[in-house]
Design an enzyme around this catalytic site. Structure first.
Site, PDB file in Angstrom:
ATOM      1  CG  ASP A   8      12.226  11.450  -8.720  1.00  0.00           C
ATOM      2  OD1 ASP A   8      11.663  10.501  -9.301  1.00  0.00           O
ATOM      3  OD2 ASP A   8      12.962  11.290  -7.723  1.00  0.00           O
ATOM      4  CG  HIS A   9      15.897  11.068 -11.586  1.00  0.00           C
ATOM      5  ND1 HIS A   9      15.792  12.023 -10.594  1.00  0.00           N
ATOM      6  CD2 HIS A   9      16.681  10.079 -11.088  1.00  0.00           C
ATOM      7  CE1 HIS A   9      16.502  11.631  -9.542  1.00  0.00           C
ATOM      8  NE2 HIS A   9      17.038  10.457  -9.808  1.00  0.00           N
ATOM      9  CB  THR A  67      10.746   4.387  -2.910  1.00  0.00           C
ATOM     10  OG1 THR A  67      10.892   5.722  -2.401  1.00  0.00           O
ATOM     11  CG2 THR A  67      12.116   3.740  -3.083  1.00  0.00           C
ATOM     12  NE  ARG A 132     -15.275   4.560  11.400  1.00  0.00           N
ATOM     13  CZ  ARG A 132     -16.048   3.899  10.530  1.00  0.00           C
ATOM     14  NH1 ARG A 132     -17.266   4.333  10.282  1.00  0.00           N
ATOM     15  NH2 ARG A 132     -15.601   2.819   9.910  1.00  0.00           N
ATOM     16  CG  HIS A 133     -13.596   7.465   7.480  1.00  0.00           C
ATOM     17  ND1 HIS A 133     -12.673   6.656   8.092  1.00  0.00           N
ATOM     18  CD2 HIS A 133     -14.679   6.685   7.226  1.00  0.00           C
ATOM     19  CE1 HIS A 133     -13.153   5.427   8.180  1.00  0.00           C
ATOM     20  NE2 HIS A 133     -14.373   5.416   7.666  1.00  0.00           N
TER      21      HIS A 133
HETATM   22  C1  RB5 Z   1      16.161   9.376  -6.581  1.00  0.00           C
HETATM   23  O1  RB5 Z   1      17.330   8.698  -6.839  1.00  0.00           O
HETATM   24  C2  RB5 Z   1      15.363   8.697  -5.478  1.00  0.00           C
HETATM   25  O2  RB5 Z   1      15.980   8.928  -4.260  1.00  0.00           O
HETATM   26  C3  RB5 Z   1      13.940   9.198  -5.477  1.00  0.00           C
HETATM   27  O3  RB5 Z   1      13.355   8.916  -6.711  1.00  0.00           O
HETATM   28  C4  RB5 Z   1      13.002   8.607  -4.439  1.00  0.00           C
HETATM   29  O4  RB5 Z   1      13.017   7.213  -4.485  1.00  0.00           O
HETATM   30  C5  RB5 Z   1      13.126   9.146  -3.090  1.00  0.00           C
HETATM   31  O5  RB5 Z   1      12.406   8.758  -2.148  1.00  0.00           O
END
Ligand code: RB5
Length: 144
Positions: A8-9, A67, A132-133
């Protein structure tokens, strides 16, 4: 090995860095977007990548959001997808050896590019241990 990447951005800049790194290594990545830093919804890219992997258009996916959390949650809704949020060298190794992840995930706003490149190569140079994995992975695939 065919590798696809999407973000994403919040992961756009990291995606561009990884693409350039792998291109320089003669390993061009299939880029599923996003193609600018304009705000988009991370589930759209998680679903696009999950379908790409499940349709065997690539062997491994790399997903990036701010994140790494939201895009992991969305990708893991797909049966057969094992998306691993990799945050250090040991996790990179275990994501392959124990989890046989078919998508590795990073945080574009929480990690630096040099570390992410290192984690990608550790993952790629590791081998699934099976045994086992594999049994545990079968248990993941059971209906809840
Ligand atoms: C976008 O602002 C943010 O929420 C996304 O990139 C991500 O961190 C979501 O978990």
């Amino acid at each position: 090995m065919k590798i696809a990447i999407a973000a994403d951005h919040g992961g756009f800049e990291m995606k561009e860095t990884l693409k350039a790194h792998f291109a320089a290594q003669n390993m061009p990545l299939d880029d599923l977007g996003t193609f600018s830093d304009e705000s988009v919804d991370y589930p759209d890219f998680a679903h696009k990548m999950a379908d790409y992997i499940l349709q065997k258009k690539a062997d491994l996916g790399i997903l990036i959001c701010g994140t790494g959390i939201g895009i992991s949650i969305a990708a893991n809704r797909h049966k057969g997808i094992r998306a691993a949020l990799v945050y250090n060298e040991f996790a990179a190794q275990m994501a392959k050896e124990h989890n046989n992840a078919n998508i590795i995930v990073f945080g574009g706003r929480t990690m630096n590019a040099a570390d992410v490149v290192k984690y990608c190569h550790i993952f790629l140079n590791s081998t699934f241990q099976g045994g086992r994995h594999q049994n545990r992975i079968h248990k993941i695939e059971q209906e809840c």
